[in-house]
Design an enzyme around this catalytic site. Structure first.
Site, short mmCIF file in Angstrom:
data_model
loop_
_atom_site.label_atom_id
_atom_site.label_comp_id
_atom_site.label_asym_id
_atom_site.label_seq_id
_atom_site.Cartn_x
_atom_site.Cartn_y
_atom_site.Cartn_z
N TYR A 145 35.14 7.60 8.48
CA TYR A 145 35.17 9.06 8.40
C TYR A 145 35.37 9.61 9.82
O TYR A 145 34.49 9.46 10.67
CB TYR A 145 33.84 9.52 7.82
CG TYR A 145 33.76 10.97 7.43
CD1 TYR A 145 33.80 11.35 6.10
CD2 TYR A 145 33.62 11.97 8.38
CE1 TYR A 145 33.70 12.68 5.72
CE2 TYR A 145 33.53 13.30 8.02
CZ TYR A 145 33.57 13.65 6.69
OH TYR A 145 33.47 14.95 6.32
N ILE A 201 37.05 19.73 -17.59
CA ILE A 201 35.93 18.84 -17.92
C ILE A 201 34.74 19.73 -18.27
O ILE A 201 34.34 20.58 -17.45
CB ILE A 201 35.57 17.93 -16.73
CG1 ILE A 201 36.79 17.13 -16.28
CG2 ILE A 201 34.40 17.01 -17.07
CD1 ILE A 201 36.69 16.61 -14.86
N ASP A 214 27.92 15.65 1.30
CA ASP A 214 27.48 16.65 2.29
C ASP A 214 27.61 18.07 1.73
O ASP A 214 26.95 18.99 2.18
CB ASP A 214 28.33 16.56 3.57
CG ASP A 214 28.04 15.26 4.33
OD1 ASP A 214 27.15 14.51 3.89
OD2 ASP A 214 28.72 15.00 5.34
#
Ligand SMILES: Cc1cc2nc3c(=O)[nH]c(=O)nc-3n(C[C@H](O)[C@H](O)[C@H](O)COP(=O)(O)OP(=O)(O)OC[C@H]3O[C@@H](n4cnc5c(N)ncnc54)[C@H](O)[C@@H]3O)c2cc1C
Length: 570
Positions: free
Chosen positions: A472, A271, A201
């Protein structure tokens, strides 16, 4: 990519509006006792914030400037405040209040792996804290420096590392720099006919590196996989050099280093690049809406779909409270739509025997060739029918697909009205899903009662797996005026829901990471020896305790041996 609001979600000037949604005001008034017609609270003006002066010694500034160029080293207050925290409810409330005890002293923007290495080495040599920053959408407190931190804090914004470096069509993988935001990644891939398919989202404001560092999951994970499945090879700049894991499909090389980096929240290194799975852009993509007579029926259908030889891209079913909320956020409808909707409700009640108050809305997505989609739709349709559900066509799914990235703005809208709204998500095995659902709902309502407030809790199943699914939960309440600090009241609700997860065999988070928000439940989730192993991993990789200390497990700042402040790490 435009910087996010320093006090809320998304870009300045974009906001959630209730004016075209006539059902929302009455619904919220009825369920939360809140009049949404006018805002009652606003964030402090930026000019009124007391932003602490940066602590940045000249030698470190000079080395950083040499590493990335002076234009990419910023001590500008707005930049530092934007980089101070993520977007958890606690972050937003404190940003809005201007509660800024410790913000990064400097924001550095490297443009290559060599520059990342130089920045890390400079910071380690000066015993500074290094916090990798992707999109800043963390919802678990993964970005904020520890309150008492006395060392210089360097926020390393990875946003200039934003390119797709190459696609290996035979292996269906792409080499991608870690600072790329979701839309830019998809844009670069789609030009060549490929897609990554990872759609959290927060897609518009989060990055590949952030997804990897938090073990993110997107709404199409049923087809594409979670980020952990999508990530093959990694390049990570660590205090002891650049860690490289090969992009092989599978390996037997001891405990997986790739898995150790996944979810490491910037504690092992920065990263810089990943080799990830990509897929051909599908010919056909459709999301259909379905209605079920109740949540148990919806969950049972999702379980059967997961066990059957069908592979939808999205499986999502809302419980009755979330379904009612979704209907309350519908836009003003035309007379024809009203008639259609009346006909549907009459059909559901009279012919299907639905109790409209218990009804549950579901979205199931399909992707692939036209033929594949057709076959999948039919197979799923039969399963849905066996559980008393029915398909309501493509328009609700299209609307959901178009609006999915606007939903996050609603939290700021509610905060503007003094209402606290947040989420807690988990994963559990199919056999445990119903007990977890019941316990978490019960825990939220128990917490509302304890606080003496009216509250709302709703839930959806958002990702299905072989052995279970993600649940959720979203909750909202108006803090009690005489009940103490709003965030302390929030902790009562959030803590109760999280505790219900771990007490019922579920995990503390399916895809929002540990950060600091969830750290207190880690030992219950992974056991004390598990925590000790993680601690040993972080201390081994970062003996000075410079890399995002305090996240996941508490950090011990070991300190730099005297005389080593200017030397390079080995
Ligand atoms: C409204 C909203 C909706 C959300 N929806 C979802 C969702 O659907 N699915 C989901 O999985 N999550 C979701 N999240 C949570 C959040 O978007 C994810 O955790 C996301 O993966 C964070 O990515 P980011 O680039 O914003 O990372 P950041 O927030 O910048 O950083 C998160 C953590 O990763 C570390 N990090 C970032 N980049 C690097 C790097 N290159 N190297 C090393 N460490 C790094 C940071 O140090 C920090 O510890 C949502 C959050 C919000 C506020």
């Amino acid at each position: 990519m435009a910087a996010m609001k320093w006090w809320g979600w998304g870009e300045e000037g974009v906001a959630f509006s209730h004016e075209d949604k006539p059902g929302l005001g009455p619904y919220i008034a009825e369920n939360l006792g809140l009049d949404i017609s006018r805002p009652t609270e606003t964030p402090k003006a930026f000019a009124a914030l007391d932003v602490p002066e940066p602590v940045l010694a000249d030698p470190l500034r000079a080395t950083l400037e040499e590493a990335v160029g002076a234009g990419h080293v910023s001590t500008e207050p707005h930049d530092r405040v934007v980089h101070a925290r993520g977007k958890s409810l606690r972050d937003l409330v404190r940003q809005r209040r201007g509660d800024l005890p410790r913000v990064p002293d400097v924001v550095v923007r490297p443009g290559s792996e060599e520059e990342v290495t130089a920045v890390l080495q400079a910071a380690l040599a000066a015993d500074a804290v290094v916090i990798a920053f992707g999109g800043g959408s963390s919802i678990s407190g993964s970005l904020e420096a520890e309150a008492g931190e006395e060392r210089t804090i360097v926020s390393v914004d990875m946003g200039r590392l934003d390119r797709v470096l190459g696609i290996d069509a035979a292996s269906r993988t792409a080499r991608v720099q870690a600072g790329v935001f979701g839309p830019h990644l998809e844009e670069q891939l789609s030009r060549q006919g490929w897609t990554f398919g990872h759609l959290p989202d927060s897609f518009t404001h989060s990055t590949l590196g952030g997804w990897i560092a938090t073990r993110s999951s997107g709404m199409q994970s049923d087809r594409y996989g979670d980020i952990a499945d999508l990530t093959r090879g990694l390049r990570v700049v660590t205090p002891s050099g650049t860690l490289v894991t090969r992009p092989v499909p599978s390996a037997s090389t001891g405990p997986s280093l790739r898995e150790m980096v996944l979810g490491s929240e910037g504690r092992l290194g920065l990263i810089t690049e990943a080799t990830v799975h990509v897929q051909r852009v599908p010919d056909s993509r459709v999301i259909l809406g379905y209605l079920f007579p109740g949540f148990a029926a919806g969950l049972a259908a999702m379980q059967e779909i997961a066990a059957a030889e069908v592979a939808p891209s999205i499986t999502r079913v809302s419980d009755a409270p979330e379904t009612r909320f979704s209907f309350a956020t519908r836009k003003r409808s035309s007379p024809v739509d009203k008639l259609k909707s009346k006909a549907l409700t009459t059909f559901l009640e009279r012919r299907k025997g639905f109790d409209l108050g218990a009804m549950c809305l579901s979205f199931i997505g399909y992707e692939g060739t036209g033929e594949h989609v057709k076959v999948q739709r039919k197979a799923v349709g039969r399963i849905v029918a066996r559980h008393g559900g029915l398909c309501i066509g493509a328009s609700p799914g299209e609307l959901y697909d178009q609006k999915k990235f606007d939903t996050p703005y609603i939290r700021d809208f509610l905060l503007d009205r003094g209402c606290l709204a947040d989420v807690s998500e988990t994963a559990a095995s199919w056999s445990q899903l119903d007990p977890v659902y019941t316990a978490a709902r019960g825990a939220a309502h128990g917490a509302f009662a304890e606080l003496g407030v009216r509250g709302y809790v709703m839930c959806h199943l958002s990702h299905s797996y072989h052995s279970g699914a993600c649940l959720y939960f979203t909750f909202a309440f108006m803090p009690a005026p005489g009940g103490g600090d709003a965030l302390e009241q929030y902790d009562v609700v959030k803590g109760a829901v999280q505790q219900a997860f771990v007490d019922n065999g579920a995990t503390l988070s399916h895809h929002h990471a540990v950060g600091t928000e969830h750290a207190q439940w880690l030992e219950q989730d992974v056991s004390a020896p598990g925590v000790a192993l993680l601690q040993a991993l972080f201390e081994g990789a970062d003996p000075q305790g410079n890399l995002n200390p305090g996240k996941i497990v508490g950090a011990r700042h070991v300190g730099v041996p005297a005389g080593n402040h200017t030397g390079s790490p080995e």
